[in-house]
Design an enzyme around this catalytic site. Structure first.
Site, PDB file in Angstrom:
ATOM      1  N   ARG A 172      42.795  45.502  42.877  1.00 27.05           N
ATOM      2  CA  ARG A 172      42.773  47.131  42.313  1.00 27.05           C
ATOM      3  C   ARG A 172      40.953  47.122  43.110  1.00 27.05           C
ATOM      4  O   ARG A 172      40.399  46.968  43.772  1.00 27.05           O
ATOM      5  CB  ARG A 172      41.329  45.840  40.801  1.00 27.05           C
ATOM      6  CG  ARG A 172      40.924  46.785  39.578  1.00 27.05           C
ATOM      7  CD  ARG A 172      41.046  45.998  38.825  1.00 27.05           C
ATOM      8  NE  ARG A 172      40.158  45.076  38.367  1.00 27.05           N
ATOM      9  CZ  ARG A 172      40.204  44.665  37.658  1.00 27.05           C
ATOM     10  NH1 ARG A 172      40.720  44.517  36.072  1.00 27.05           N
ATOM     11  NH2 ARG A 172      39.195  43.224  37.124  1.00 27.05           N
ATOM     12  N   ASP A 248      33.989  42.395  27.194  1.00 23.42           N
ATOM     13  CA  ASP A 248      34.333  42.028  28.902  1.00 23.42           C
ATOM     14  C   ASP A 248      35.208  42.766  29.427  1.00 23.42           C
ATOM     15  O   ASP A 248      35.485  42.985  30.711  1.00 23.42           O
ATOM     16  CB  ASP A 248      35.290  40.469  29.127  1.00 23.42           C
ATOM     17  CG  ASP A 248      36.293  40.474  28.443  1.00 23.42           C
ATOM     18  OD1 ASP A 248      36.433  40.628  27.142  1.00 23.42           O
ATOM     19  OD2 ASP A 248      37.124  39.229  29.649  1.00 23.42           O
TER      20      ASP A 248
END
Ligand code: AMP
Ligand code: MG
Length: 485
Positions: A172, A248
């Site tokens: 990522r 989160d």
């Protein structure tokens, strides 16, 4: 020769309360599922990722300058505070400065358990990794702020969910991995000094121009609020439902982050939630703007001693008008209209009613509308839509642009291709059952440019464009997914 990335790690300077330093666990015989060259460009990687790509980005071979770490964070999940989160299976390899002087976090998801793993295996399924890969690249193609997926790398390891599953690592790329939950972690563990250090870090690295402002924390919060409102307005406009809007999974840079059971609206239904475990629809399509607001309030709570409660309240008040404005602009563009007055508002309200009543395909409706009135036989529509189209045409007429111009503008913002569930499903089946990853690659290419017909792509692969653009088949409508799917 291995490529050398220009690592300039900043987060590590915050010190050990902020993370656990840990090397990725070695993997056996990593293999490539798909690589996104346009994400690679952000790191100045060659078109094929370069030599040693698999070993370097599976974590087998440490790159010079990388300082892998698992970040500490907590967060509100489905409305309840969970003090124990953190990167249980993810590692920030480091921050890479590219030739445009832009810094990118390089993160491996599924690189082995960390001290935040809470007994889980530290791995990610191949399925969920492919889904995140395609989701990220599709949102990027739609022009929506998102983390990118550089690659999915398969590893020869079976992991256990409801059944044995293949595992993979997702690489990522993100502008930041600082979540609302990063602030919550230090706030709820009563570490005000570290809340301040994190805020200073975020300001220095992402909003340096406000560093000398006396009320920099308030401005910082206001900016996070603004980018969040803008992001969610864009999700609403394309019909993207994130599925797990826990604090989160929200970053301070307003990017789409952490793809789990996400989905796109097919037949229009404001109550759609793609997350099977979201039984109350907390994160459904119609709730997303409200949840963004709720999450921002949670972030604000952590900043009270820095920014002042009254100041934060003032900023918070801006959310609804900001969101409404962004959303109105998005809908105006989708409809090819720029005069966004009360007639326009009424028209859009009625449009949603019609879409909902007739369960029309949300994305294809706008593509079709762009052809109106030239190439559309009104006869095929019912009375309500008929009269709506008449009113729409009146608003088009007062814009004073030709139909061709309007069509061009509308087709540039209304995707012909979206990541429909049945398309992902087919790519997954081929990947899992036949180890054929070509459909993953095709979908990435197609959705990287979702506004164009792309006949060359279809010719090259000898595939049927209609299959990719038509309404979702009935059996896939409103599909829900579990978190590990
Ligand atoms: P997510 O649903 O990916 O946002 O994850 C929620 C939390 O669970 C985060 O703290 C993750 O790091 C952790 N987590 C999820 N799956 C795993 C896993 N297989 N191993 C370790 N931690 C995990
Ligand atoms: Mg998460």
């Amino acid at each position: 020769m291995s490529q050398s990335l220009n690592f300039k790690n900043r987060f590590i300077d915050l010190g050990p309360e902020f993370y656990q330093e840990k090397q990725p666990d070695p993997v056996t015989d990593p293999y490539l599922i798909d690589y996104s060259p346009s994400a690679g460009e952000l790191l100045n990687l060659p078109l094929d990722g370069g030599i040693n790509f698999l070993d370097q980005f599976s974590g087998n071979q440490l790159m010079e300058g990388a300082q892998p770490l698992a970040m500490a964070y907590s967060g509100h999940q489905f409305g309840s505070y969970n003090p124990r989160l953190g990167d249980g299976r993810g590692l920030l390899l480091g921050e890479v400065l590219n030739d445009k002087n832009i810094s990118w976090d390089v993160h491996l998801k599924g690189a082995g358990p960390t001290r935040f793993a809470r007994g889980f295996d530290g791995r990610a399924t191949l399925q969920s990794s492919i889904r995140e890969h395609l989701g990220s690249e599709a949102l990027h193609g739609l022009g929506i702020s998102t983390t990118r997926s550089l690659a999915v790398i398969g590893i020869r390891e079976l992991i256990y969910r409801q059944k044995p599953e293949l595992a993979a690592i997702l690489v990522r790329i993100a502008d930041s991995h600082i979540r609302f939950g990063s602030f919550e972690f230090f706030h709820y563990t009563n570490q005000p000094k570290n809340v301040e250090r994190l805020a200073d870090f975020a300001i220095q690295n992402y909003h340096n121009e406000i560093w000398n402002e006396p009320d920099r924390y308030r401005i910082f919060f206001g900016r996070v609020l603004r980018v969040t409102a803008k992001l969610i307005a864009k999700w609403q406009a394309v019909g993207f439902v994130h599925g797990v809007m826990n604090t989160d999974n929200m970053t301070i840079t307003g990017t789409t982050f952490d793809y789990g059971p996400y989905g796109f609206l097919d037949s229009f239904n404001t109550r759609y939630t793609p997350n099977l475990s979201d039984t109350h629809g907390r994160y459904s399509y119609q709730q997303q703007a409200e949840i963004g607001f709720w999450n921002l309030n949670k972030l604000a709570e952590t900043l009270v001693s820095l920014a002042g409660a009254d100041n934060l309240q003032e900023e918070i008040k801006q959310y609804q008008p900001l969101f409404n404005g962004f959303y109105r602009d998005e809908m105006g563009r989708k409809l090819g209209l720029s005069i966004l007055d009360s007639d326009f508002s009424q028209l859009t309200q009625e449009m949603f009613q019609i879409l909902q009543n007739q369960q029309m395909d949300y994305s294809n409706f706008f593509r079709l509308l762009a052809n109106y009135p030239e190439q559309i036989e009104k006869k095929q529509f019912d009375e309500a839509l008929h009269s709506w189209l008449d009113r729409y045409l009146k608003l088009c007429e007062r814009e004073g642009i030709s139909h061709n111009e309007r069509k061009k503008e509308m087709d540039a913002v209304n995707p012909k291709y979206i990541l429909r569930n049945h398309l992902v499903q087919r790519a997954l089946e081929r990947a899992l059952k036949e180890s054929d990853f070509s459909e993953v690659t095709r979908l990435r290419l197609l959705l990287g440019n979702p506004f164009e017909d792309q006949p060359e792509l279809f010719n090259k692969y000898d595939i049927d464009p209609d299959f990719y653009s038509q309404d979702t088949p009935n059996e896939f409508l409103g599909r829900q997914l579990s978190c590990s799917a």
